[in-house]
Design a protein around this motif. Sequence first.
Motif, PDB file in Angstrom:
ATOM      1  N   TRP A  50       0.813  -1.220   0.000  1.00 59.25           N
ATOM      2  CA  TRP A  50       0.000   0.000   0.000  1.00 59.25           C
ATOM      3  C   TRP A  50       0.848   1.273   0.000  1.00 59.25           C
ATOM      4  N   GLY A  51       2.146   1.147   0.299  1.00 62.21           N
ATOM      5  CA  GLY A  51       3.003   2.330   0.205  1.00 62.21           C
ATOM      6  C   GLY A  51       3.842   2.655   1.414  1.00 62.21           C
ATOM      7  N   CYS A  52       3.770   1.857   2.490  1.00 62.92           N
ATOM      8  CA  CYS A  52       4.628   2.112   3.651  1.00 62.92           C
ATOM      9  C   CYS A  52       6.069   1.725   3.314  1.00 62.92           C
ATOM     10  N   THR A  53       7.003   2.597   3.659  1.00 66.45           N
ATOM     11  CA  THR A  53       8.407   2.313   3.361  1.00 66.45           C
ATOM     12  C   THR A  53       9.233   2.009   4.607  1.00 66.45           C
ATOM     13  N   PHE A  54       8.732   2.370   5.798  1.00 63.78           N
ATOM     14  CA  PHE A  54       9.436   1.942   7.007  1.00 63.78           C
ATOM     15  C   PHE A  54       8.427   1.284   7.943  1.00 63.78           C
ATOM     16  N   ILE A  55       8.703   0.011   8.225  1.00 59.33           N
ATOM     17  CA  ILE A  55       7.742  -0.820   8.939  1.00 59.33           C
ATOM     18  C   ILE A  55       8.434  -1.491  10.119  1.00 59.33           C
ATOM     19  N   ALA A  56       7.835  -1.359  11.293  1.00 53.72           N
ATOM     20  CA  ALA A  56       8.321  -2.090  12.468  1.00 53.72           C
ATOM     21  C   ALA A  56       7.716  -3.487  12.422  1.00 53.72           C
ATOM     22  N   VAL A  57       8.561  -4.481  12.212  1.00 50.01           N
ATOM     23  CA  VAL A  57       8.079  -5.840  11.997  1.00 50.01           C
ATOM     24  C   VAL A  57       8.272  -6.743  13.220  1.00 50.01           C
ATOM     25  N   ALA A  58       8.737  -6.166  14.323  1.00 53.16           N
ATOM     26  CA  ALA A  58       8.958  -6.972  15.527  1.00 53.16           C
ATOM     27  C   ALA A  58       8.947  -6.077  16.760  1.00 53.16           C
ATOM     28  N   ILE A  59       8.679  -6.698  17.902  1.00 49.16           N
ATOM     29  CA  ILE A  59       8.735  -6.036  19.208  1.00 49.16           C
ATOM     30  C   ILE A  59       9.597  -6.904  20.105  1.00 49.16           C
ATOM     31  N   ASP A  60      10.664  -6.352  20.651  1.00 46.35           N
ATOM     32  CA  ASP A  60      11.619  -7.191  21.382  1.00 46.35           C
ATOM     33  C   ASP A  60      10.988  -7.911  22.569  1.00 46.35           C
ATOM     34  N   VAL A  61      10.116  -7.233  23.297  1.00 46.27           N
ATOM     35  CA  VAL A  61       9.461  -7.860  24.450  1.00 46.27           C
ATOM     36  C   VAL A  61       8.623  -9.056  24.000  1.00 46.27           C
ATOM     37  N   SER A  62       7.877  -8.887  22.923  1.00 48.43           N
ATOM     38  CA  SER A  62       7.028  -9.968  22.411  1.00 48.43           C
ATOM     39  C   SER A  62       7.866 -11.140  21.909  1.00 48.43           C
ATOM     40  N   LEU A  63       8.997 -10.822  21.272  1.00 48.20           N
ATOM     41  CA  LEU A  63       9.864 -11.892  20.785  1.00 48.20           C
ATOM     42  C   LEU A  63      10.394 -12.739  21.938  1.00 48.20           C
ATOM     43  N   LEU A  64      10.816 -12.084  23.006  1.00 50.10           N
ATOM     44  CA  LEU A  64      11.318 -12.820  24.167  1.00 50.10           C
ATOM     45  C   LEU A  64      10.217 -13.671  24.785  1.00 50.10           C
ATOM     46  N   ARG A  65       9.059 -13.077  24.972  1.00 49.29           N
ATOM     47  CA  ARG A  65       7.955 -13.807  25.603  1.00 49.29           C
ATOM     48  C   ARG A  65       7.563 -15.025  24.782  1.00 49.29           C
ATOM     49  N   GLN A  66       7.412 -14.850  23.467  1.00 47.95           N
ATOM     50  CA  GLN A  66       6.974 -15.966  22.638  1.00 47.95           C
ATOM     51  C   GLN A  66       8.046 -17.044  22.561  1.00 47.95           C
ATOM     52  N   ALA A  67       9.315 -16.631  22.507  1.00 46.05           N
ATOM     53  CA  ALA A  67      10.395 -17.623  22.479  1.00 46.05           C
ATOM     54  C   ALA A  67      10.415 -18.444  23.772  1.00 46.05           C
ATOM     55  N   ALA A  68      10.152 -17.771  24.900  1.00 45.77           N
ATOM     56  CA  ALA A  68      10.114 -18.484  26.174  1.00 45.77           C
ATOM     57  C   ALA A  68       8.944 -19.460  26.228  1.00 45.77           C
ATOM     58  N   ILE A  69       7.791 -19.028  25.725  1.00 52.47           N
ATOM     59  CA  ILE A  69       6.616 -19.904  25.685  1.00 52.47           C
ATOM     60  C   ILE A  69       6.875 -21.117  24.793  1.00 52.47           C
ATOM     61  N   ASP A  70       7.432 -20.856  23.618  1.00 52.53           N
ATOM     62  CA  ASP A  70       7.689 -21.944  22.673  1.00 52.53           C
ATOM     63  C   ASP A  70       8.716 -22.934  23.233  1.00 52.53           C
ATOM     64  N   ASN A  71       9.704 -22.410  23.910  1.00 55.64           N
ATOM     65  CA  ASN A  71      10.723 -23.295  24.488  1.00 55.64           C
ATOM     66  C   ASN A  71      10.127 -24.196  25.569  1.00 55.64           C
ATOM     67  N   LEU A  72       9.325 -23.622  26.465  1.00 58.14           N
ATOM     68  CA  LEU A  72       8.718 -24.397  27.536  1.00 58.14           C
ATOM     69  C   LEU A  72       7.746 -25.439  26.986  1.00 58.14           C
ATOM     70  N   ALA A  73       7.071 -25.066  25.891  1.00 64.85           N
ATOM     71  CA  ALA A  73       6.081 -25.986  25.310  1.00 64.85           C
ATOM     72  C   ALA A  73       6.708 -27.281  24.833  1.00 64.85           C
ATOM     73  N   ARG A  74       7.980 -27.276  24.547  1.00 63.99           N
ATOM     74  CA  ARG A  74       8.645 -28.502  24.099  1.00 63.99           C
ATOM     75  C   ARG A  74       8.799 -29.515  25.222  1.00 63.99           C
ATOM     76  N   TYR A  75       8.653 -29.067  26.450  1.00 60.81           N
ATOM     77  CA  TYR A  75       8.902 -29.949  27.597  1.00 60.81           C
ATOM     78  C   TYR A  75       7.655 -30.237  28.420  1.00 60.81           C
ATOM     79  N   ARG A  76       6.558 -29.576  28.119  1.00 62.82           N
ATOM     80  CA  ARG A  76       5.320 -29.809  28.847  1.00 62.82           C
ATOM     81  C   ARG A  76       4.263 -30.376  27.923  1.00 62.82           C
ATOM     82  N   GLU A  77       3.223 -30.947  28.547  1.00 63.74           N
ATOM     83  CA  GLU A  77       2.104 -31.430  27.760  1.00 63.74           C
ATOM     84  C   GLU A  77       1.484 -30.261  27.009  1.00 63.74           C
ATOM     85  N   PRO A  78       1.094 -30.465  25.745  1.00 57.02           N
ATOM     86  CA  PRO A  78       0.531 -29.368  24.955  1.00 57.02           C
ATOM     87  C   PRO A  78      -0.619 -28.654  25.637  1.00 57.02           C
TER      88      PRO A  78
END
Length: 267
Positions: free
Chosen positions: A228-256
């Motif tokens: 649509w025409g945006c030339t500078f886009i924030a595609v990530a949030i550091d806090v969210s990346l950390l939180r989701q990575a922590a959730i995904d990591n723990l999910a590998r060791y616990r029941e779904p």
Amino acid sequence: MHLPINPFKAALARNEPQYGIWAGFATSYAAEIVAGTGYDWMLIDGEHAPNTVPSLLGQLQSVAPYVTHPVVRPVSGDPILIKQLLDVGTQTLMVPMVETAEQARALVRAMRYPPHGIRGVGGGLIRATRWDAVPNYIKRAHEQLCLIVQVESRLGAENVTEIAAVDGVDAVFIGPADLSTGMGYAGDASQPEVQASIRGAIEATRASDKACGILAPREEDARRYAEWGCTFIAVAIDVSLLRQAAIDNLARYREPAVAAISHSRTY
């Protein structure tokens, strides 16, 4: 010593795509980690993250050796705060909740020295002049300063043509979460009415020959807004990346069923 170049502003003028990341941890250590990952720009958040002028200064210093350009978002467009942020060396400001051209003109004045503005002169006291090592800083500072105004309300979206046309505004940044909430959709920017408002704001900004940016952590959103025409886009949030990575990591060791945690906010 030469006036430091603002590569982000230069890239905006060339209409080059620039991908950014939100930096919300409010620490120099985390900011430096993010700056070393190669994003074109990072938003150091002073509006919703617990930052102060000294903590923002520390993050500017920590990311200075890296190619990632720091953009600072103050808590408001207070000209006194803007003066402090410019004095400690901020080159690019993103000011939240701009709703009228009058507000935009006031921000431009806050970033410029008299006779074109109201910024106070700090001279040898300030980092921006490298403590008086940059010749003619007062006359030339505006050349490398970049003002981004955030349009994130219904009123702002309605006035975006006039806002973008203000001389001294370098870019408009759309805030989908606040815009959608203000339109009655509680942070759900996927609603057709909100999407129409976003697209209209992008097109109006581009028609004024100004750059347009947006926050879009979801890939499908980021790619659509780029089309649509945006030339500078924030595609990530550091806090969210950390939180989701922590959730995904723990999910590998616990029941779904136990680890089924999700964050569903739509930007």
